[in-house]
Design a protein around this motif. Structure first.
Motif, PDB file in Angstrom:
ATOM      1  N   ASN A   1      41.593  45.342  50.244  1.00  0.00           N
ATOM      2  CA  ASN A   1      42.664  44.912  49.359  1.00  0.00           C
ATOM      3  C   ASN A   1      43.830  45.865  49.552  1.00  0.00           C
ATOM      4  O   ASN A   1      43.663  46.975  50.066  1.00  0.00           O
ATOM      5  N   ALA A   2      45.024  45.437  49.177  1.00  0.00           N
ATOM      6  CA  ALA A   2      46.211  46.270  49.356  1.00  0.00           C
ATOM      7  C   ALA A   2      47.280  45.852  48.359  1.00  0.00           C
ATOM      8  O   ALA A   2      47.467  44.660  48.095  1.00  0.00           O
ATOM      9  N   TRP A   3      47.979  46.838  47.814  1.00  0.00           N
ATOM     10  CA  TRP A   3      49.095  46.568  46.919  1.00  0.00           C
ATOM     11  C   TRP A   3      50.342  46.237  47.734  1.00  0.00           C
ATOM     12  O   TRP A   3      50.664  46.933  48.701  1.00  0.00           O
ATOM     13  N   ILE A   4      51.045  45.178  47.345  1.00  0.00           N
ATOM     14  CA  ILE A   4      52.342  44.851  47.934  1.00  0.00           C
ATOM     15  C   ILE A   4      53.452  45.456  47.083  1.00  0.00           C
ATOM     16  O   ILE A   4      54.447  45.959  47.589  1.00  0.00           O
ATOM     17  N   SER A   5      53.277  45.411  45.781  1.00  0.00           N
ATOM     18  CA  SER A   5      54.187  46.028  44.822  1.00  0.00           C
ATOM     19  C   SER A   5      53.337  46.446  43.627  1.00  0.00           C
ATOM     20  O   SER A   5      52.108  46.297  43.648  1.00  0.00           O
ATOM     21  N   ASN A   6      53.978  46.948  42.579  1.00  0.00           N
ATOM     22  CA  ASN A   6      53.219  47.339  41.391  1.00  0.00           C
ATOM     23  C   ASN A   6      52.637  46.141  40.651  1.00  0.00           C
ATOM     24  O   ASN A   6      51.775  46.320  39.777  1.00  0.00           O
ATOM     25  N   ASP A   7      53.083  44.939  40.975  1.00  0.00           N
ATOM     26  CA  ASP A   7      52.607  43.726  40.307  1.00  0.00           C
ATOM     27  C   ASP A   7      51.880  42.762  41.235  1.00  0.00           C
ATOM     28  O   ASP A   7      51.320  41.778  40.771  1.00  0.00           O
ATOM     29  N   GLN A   8      51.905  43.016  42.538  1.00  0.00           N
ATOM     30  CA  GLN A   8      51.311  42.080  43.498  1.00  0.00           C
ATOM     31  C   GLN A   8      50.333  42.815  44.422  1.00  0.00           C
ATOM     32  O   GLN A   8      50.601  43.934  44.845  1.00  0.00           O
ATOM     33  N   PHE A   9      49.253  42.137  44.739  1.00  0.00           N
ATOM     34  CA  PHE A   9      48.315  42.697  45.702  1.00  0.00           C
ATOM     35  C   PHE A   9      47.684  41.570  46.511  1.00  0.00           C
ATOM     36  O   PHE A   9      47.723  40.393  46.123  1.00  0.00           O
ATOM     37  N   VAL A  10      47.126  41.914  47.673  1.00  0.00           N
ATOM     38  CA  VAL A  10      46.432  40.964  48.527  1.00  0.00           C
ATOM     39  C   VAL A  10      44.983  41.414  48.668  1.00  0.00           C
ATOM     40  O   VAL A  10      44.671  42.602  48.584  1.00  0.00           O
ATOM     41  N   PHE A  11      44.091  40.451  48.898  1.00  0.00           N
ATOM     42  CA  PHE A  11      42.685  40.776  49.074  1.00  0.00           C
ATOM     43  C   PHE A  11      42.010  39.669  49.873  1.00  0.00           C
ATOM     44  O   PHE A  11      42.473  38.530  49.919  1.00  0.00           O
ATOM     45  N   LEU A  12      40.891  40.022  50.504  1.00  0.00           N
ATOM     46  CA  LEU A  12      40.115  39.059  51.282  1.00  0.00           C
ATOM     47  C   LEU A  12      39.042  38.431  50.415  1.00  0.00           C
ATOM     48  O   LEU A  12      38.248  39.131  49.785  1.00  0.00           O
ATOM     49  N   GLY A  13      39.014  37.104  50.377  1.00  0.00           N
ATOM     50  CA  GLY A  13      37.942  36.400  49.698  1.00  0.00           C
ATOM     51  C   GLY A  13      36.672  36.453  50.527  1.00  0.00           C
ATOM     52  O   GLY A  13      36.689  36.809  51.708  1.00  0.00           O
ATOM     53  N   TYR A  14      35.548  36.080  49.925  1.00  0.00           N
ATOM     54  CA  TYR A  14      34.267  36.152  50.637  1.00  0.00           C
ATOM     55  C   TYR A  14      34.212  35.184  51.816  1.00  0.00           C
ATOM     56  O   TYR A  14      33.413  35.360  52.737  1.00  0.00           O
ATOM     57  N   ASP A  15      35.090  34.155  51.826  1.00  0.00           N
ATOM     58  CA  ASP A  15      35.098  33.180  52.915  1.00  0.00           C
ATOM     59  C   ASP A  15      36.148  33.496  53.979  1.00  0.00           C
ATOM     60  O   ASP A  15      36.388  32.689  54.875  1.00  0.00           O
ATOM     61  N   GLY A  16      36.799  34.669  53.901  1.00  0.00           N
ATOM     62  CA  GLY A  16      37.794  35.045  54.887  1.00  0.00           C
ATOM     63  C   GLY A  16      39.207  34.600  54.543  1.00  0.00           C
ATOM     64  O   GLY A  16      40.109  34.771  55.349  1.00  0.00           O
ATOM     65  N   THR A  17      39.400  34.061  53.349  1.00  0.00           N
ATOM     66  CA  THR A  17      40.740  33.674  52.926  1.00  0.00           C
ATOM     67  C   THR A  17      41.488  34.901  52.419  1.00  0.00           C
ATOM     68  O   THR A  17      40.966  35.661  51.609  1.00  0.00           O
TER      69      THR A  17
END
Length: 371
Positions: A262-278
Motif C-alpha cells: 500500500n502507499a499514500w498518494i496524499s494525506n487523504d488518498q492511498f492505493v493498495f493491492l486487492g487479493y485478486d491483483g486489482t
C-alpha cells in the motif's frame, strides 16, 4: 422548438430527476469507480512515453550477499552486509554513480536485519535490536553515524513492524503485548520535535492482529495490514485505515487486501493491492474506491507520486507509467525477462532500482535510468 432541442431538454430533465431521486436514498458507504477509455481521452496526454537511457548492473556482491536498503541520494544506493559469524552484526556500504565501486559508511552495527528501514530521503536508518532485557528501537544517521534510541520495551512486548512516512518525518512502530493484545499500541516518533507519542489499539485489536503499519505524512492517518484470528480462507488479510485522535486510533475504512503493498498518494488518498491483483485508490474525503489497474503483482510509486512502476501476473515485464488522477497514462514496458521482488525510485524520480529473478532463476540487481 425543434425536435433536436426537445430531445436535449428532455434528456436534461431526466438526468435532474434521476439525481434528485438518488439524493433521497441517503449517503452511500462506498463508491467504486472504474476508469474507462472515454475518461482517459479527456486527459492531457502530451507526455512522451518512458524511454530507458541506460542500464547499470550492480556488482555481484550486492545481489549475492548484500541487502539493498534503498537510495541515499539521487545517485547513490545503500546496502547492508553481514560481518563475521555473528548474525546480528552488519556493515553499511554506499554505491555511487556509475554504480561500480562502493565504500563503507558504517563499519559495524548490531541490529535485526528484518527490521532495518531506510528513510525515504536516505538520511536515516530505523533499526530494531534485541537484548536479554528486551527490544529497543534506534535511529541511525548515515551522515555522522550517530545513534539515537527512541523506544525500549520489556520482554513482554515485541515490535511487530516499523516504517517511515513518505516525507521521512515520522517513524512508526507497532508494539504488540504478548499477554494481552488489547494493550498493544502504535508509536510515532517525530524526527522534527524528537518526541514520541503512543496510541492505543484497544478498540480494534480484539479480533484481528495488526502485522504492519504505514503512517501518512501529516502523522494523522495510518494504514494497518490486519490478519484475522478466525477465518475459513486461510491467509486472507485486510487493510484498515485509522485516524489518530487524542491517544487512540479510530477505524475509518477496511477491505480485503492482498497483504502485499500500500502507499499514500496524499494525506487523504492511498492505493493498495486487492487479493485478486486489482490496484485500488481510496479517498477518505468522499469514500470513493477507484480501480486503477488490474492483474498487478507488484508496484512502486515515485517520490512525487506522479510515476508508477509495476508488473503484472504471469508476466516477466516491468512497466512504467504516469499516474494522473485514477488513470495510468503513457504506460510502457521498460524491461523484459525479470520478475521483480523489489523496486525503488531514486530521489529525483529519474532512476529505478530493481531486484528480482530472471528467466534462469538467477537473482539480479540493476538500475534503469530514464530519458
Amino acid at each position: 422548438m425543434t425536435n433536436k432541442n426537445f430531445i436535449v431538454w428532455s434528456g436534461t430533465l431526466s438526468l435532474l430527476l434521476s439525481l434528485l431521486s438518488g439524493c433521497s436514498s441517503g449517503p452511500q458507504t462506498e463508491t467504486i469507480i472504474i476508469s474507462s477509455k472515454e475518461e482517459i481521452n479527456y486527459v492531457d496526454q502530451t507526455t512522451s512515453p518512458f524511454q530507458v537511457k541506460k542500464i547499470y548492473r550492480l556488482p555481484l556482491e550486492y545481489t549475492s550477499s548484500g541487502n539493498l536498503l534503498g537510495w541515499s541520494s539521487f545517485d547513490s544506493v545503500v546496502a547492508s552486509f553481514k560481518t563475521g559469524s555473528i548474525p546480528e552484526r552488519f556493515q553499511l556500504k554506499r554505491l555511487t554513480y556509475p554504480f561500480e565501486q562502493s565504500h563503507q559508511i558504517v563499519s559495524e552495527i548490531t541490529m535485526d536485519e528484518g527490521q532495518m528501514i531506510l528513510s525515504p530521503n536516505g538520511k536515516h536508518l530505523g533499526v530494531r535490536s534485541e537484548s536479554i532485557t528486551g527490544e529497543s528501537l534506534k535511529v541511525l544517521s548515515l551522515e555522522d553515524g550517530k545513534e539515537t534510541e527512541i523506544a525500549k520495551f520489556s520482554n513482554q512486548i515485541y515490535v511487530q513492524d516499523i516504517s517511515w512516512s513518505t516525507n521521512s518525518r515520522y517513524l512508526a512502530y507497532l508494539a504488540i503485548d504478548r499477554s494481552d493484545r488489547e494493550k498493544s499500541s502504535l508509536g510515532l516518533y517525530d524526527m522534527e520535535s524528537r518526541t514520541s507519542k503512543i496510541y492505543e489499539l484497544k478498540d480494534f485489536a480484539r479480533e484481528d492482529t495488526p502485522i504492519s503499519v504505514h503512517v501518512s505524512d501529516d502523522g494523522r492517518g495510518v494504514l494497518f495490514t490486519m490478519f484475522p484470528e478466525h477465518n475459513d480462507r486461510s491467509g486472507t488479510r485486510s487493510i484498515l485505515l485509522g485516524e489518530m485522535k487524542d491517544n487512540k486510533v479510530e477505524k475509518q475504512f477496511t477491505r480485503e487486501f492482498g497483504g502485499k503493498q500500500n502507499a499514500w498518494i496524499s494525506n487523504d488518498q492511498f492505493v493498495f493491492l486487492g487479493y485478486d491483483g486489482t490496484l485500488y485508490e481510496y479517498d477518505r474525503r468522499n469514500g470513493a474506491l477507484s480501480v486503477i489497474l488490474e492483474r498487478v503483482s507488484t508496484f512502486r510509486l515515485s517520490h512525487d507520486t506522479k510515476r508508477i512502476a509495476y508488473s503484472l501476473y504471469d508476466e516477466n515485464i516491468i512497466y512504467v507509467g504516469k499516474l494522473q488522477g485514477r488513470n495510468v497514462l503513457s504506460s510502457e514496458p521498460v524491461y523484459h525477462g525479470i520478475v521483480p521482488t523489489n523496486m525503488s525510485w531514486s530521489l529525483d524520480n529519474k532512476k529505478l532500482l530493481i531486484q528480482g529473478q530472471s528467466d534462469s532463476t538467477e537473482g539480479q540487481s540493476f538500475i534503469l535510468e530514464f530519458e
